[in-house]
Design a protein around this motif. Structure first.
Motif, short mmCIF file in Angstrom:
data_model
loop_
_atom_site.label_atom_id
_atom_site.label_comp_id
_atom_site.label_asym_id
_atom_site.label_seq_id
_atom_site.Cartn_x
_atom_site.Cartn_y
_atom_site.Cartn_z
N CYS A 279 0.87 -1.19 0.00
CA CYS A 279 0.00 0.00 0.00
C CYS A 279 0.90 1.23 0.00
CB CYS A 279 -0.91 -0.02 1.23
SG CYS A 279 -1.93 1.46 1.38
N VAL A 280 0.89 1.97 -1.10
CA VAL A 280 1.74 3.15 -1.27
C VAL A 280 0.93 4.40 -0.96
CG1 VAL A 280 3.04 4.52 -2.95
CG2 VAL A 280 3.17 2.01 -3.01
N VAL A 281 1.39 5.21 -0.02
CA VAL A 281 0.68 6.45 0.35
C VAL A 281 1.56 7.66 0.04
CG1 VAL A 281 -0.42 7.74 2.23
CG2 VAL A 281 -0.61 5.25 2.17
N PRO A 282 1.26 8.39 -1.05
CA PRO A 282 2.00 9.61 -1.36
C PRO A 282 1.60 10.72 -0.39
CG PRO A 282 0.63 8.87 -3.23
CD PRO A 282 0.21 8.11 -2.03
N ILE A 283 2.56 11.48 0.10
CA ILE A 283 2.30 12.56 1.06
C ILE A 283 2.72 13.90 0.44
CG2 ILE A 283 2.90 13.45 3.36
CD1 ILE A 283 3.47 10.59 4.22
N GLY A 284 1.86 14.90 0.64
CA GLY A 284 2.19 16.23 0.14
C GLY A 284 1.69 16.50 -1.27
N TYR B 235 -1.54 7.99 -8.45
CA TYR B 235 -0.26 7.41 -8.01
C TYR B 235 -0.40 5.90 -7.82
CZ TYR B 235 0.51 12.34 -7.19
OH TYR B 235 0.59 13.70 -7.36
N VAL B 236 -1.54 5.49 -7.27
CA VAL B 236 -1.81 4.06 -7.12
C VAL B 236 -1.86 3.40 -8.50
CG1 VAL B 236 -3.54 2.36 -6.37
CG2 VAL B 236 -3.04 4.37 -4.93
N ARG C 250 7.18 12.99 -0.79
CA ARG C 250 7.32 12.06 0.33
C ARG C 250 6.35 10.89 0.15
NH1 ARG C 250 7.08 13.91 6.77
NH2 ARG C 250 7.92 11.95 7.56
N ILE C 251 6.79 9.71 0.51
CA ILE C 251 5.95 8.51 0.39
C ILE C 251 6.08 7.70 1.68
CG2 ILE C 251 5.49 6.40 -0.93
CD1 ILE C 251 7.12 7.65 -3.24
#
Lengths: 98, 98, 98, 98
Positions: free
Chosen positions: A8-13, A21-22, A70-71
């Motif tokens: 599970c990839v969570v892009p931040i910012g 992104y997913v 950030r990820i």
């Protein structure tokens, strides 16, 4: 060594919507020829350890290239040496006992 | 690409006490020269992506060699390209705002 | 039922710096009287199940009230009925075998 | 507060095959009337916070009652206050951008 993983990839910012992104990560995993199943909170991945982890590294690179500064990803990571097992068998095995 | 990770290795099929396997993973991470901090539910790891993931693969290999037929690990995995950050800074940054 | 947990709260849609939200969660956990240890990728929490989960719910409520529209947290969650165990014992047990 | 979660329960100390415990958890979640989707490394759960967490607690109780002395679960946990979202929308949103 074969691995069944769940990523599970969570892009931040980059704001509240992260689906593009997913989708880009799904593309990376498909291009790597890995067996995958996307669900509502991550993606199952089955393959050889190095192939799986090269693809996960590429996911982070691609999401950064798309502009995410950030990820924070999470990964479940299963290996076994007693016997071979597929993603389908794991699900079927639990469903049969339901 | 630098990564700050958090790894929790759970050996399955070796009984209820897993601390010797956790200790073996700590040894692998230390031998790899990685910066680590063990806590009550995993280990923080800081280093270059390939070094961190080579060590995590080695942890799975070692725990299997010690006799565990199956392993289920979990990993948190943070990368950022906007600036460099260390494990100590992450903790200090939250503590300052407490 | 006692639980040892490890919580990592990731606010989404509030930019790249998340430490003030992490600090607010630390405050919630402290106010709940729970035993905690913050590390570089989450916080160990020890306590009775209901106390721990009431506090985790309060963390989500507080981070939303601070303006974060979306949150993605991860949790590790350990219970055992064979014997009592503390966070300190878990760490010491692995360190002794190092 | 609605939550979309992803739960993976790992019984420790009961040998290498864990599917009957996973099936028992599926039964608990179904009996609670929660919307779920089981995949190869966990189960998506959608519902109100308290209903979801009461069911997760019940999963731990049931797996202990079945004889597992120790459990290590992992949970992803998403809440949002900007808009309502379902599990199906999350998947469809990423698939449309694929």
């Amino acid at each position: 060594m074969k691995v069944i993983a769940d990523l599970c990839v969570v892009p931040i910012g980059v704001g509240v919507s992260v689906s593009k992104y997913v989708a880009a990560c799904e593309r990376v995993l498909a291009d790597a020829g890995l067996k995958t199943h996307m669900h509502a909170y991550g993606t199952n991945i089955e393959g050889e350890w190095d192939a799986v982890f090269n693809a996960i590294k590429r996911c982070h690179e691609v999401v950064h290239e798309m502009g995410s500064p950030r990820i924070s990803s999470t990964l479940r990571l299963g290996t076994r040496v007693d016997r071979d097992q597929t993603m389908e068998e794991k699900v079927r095995s639990a469903q049969e006992k339901f």
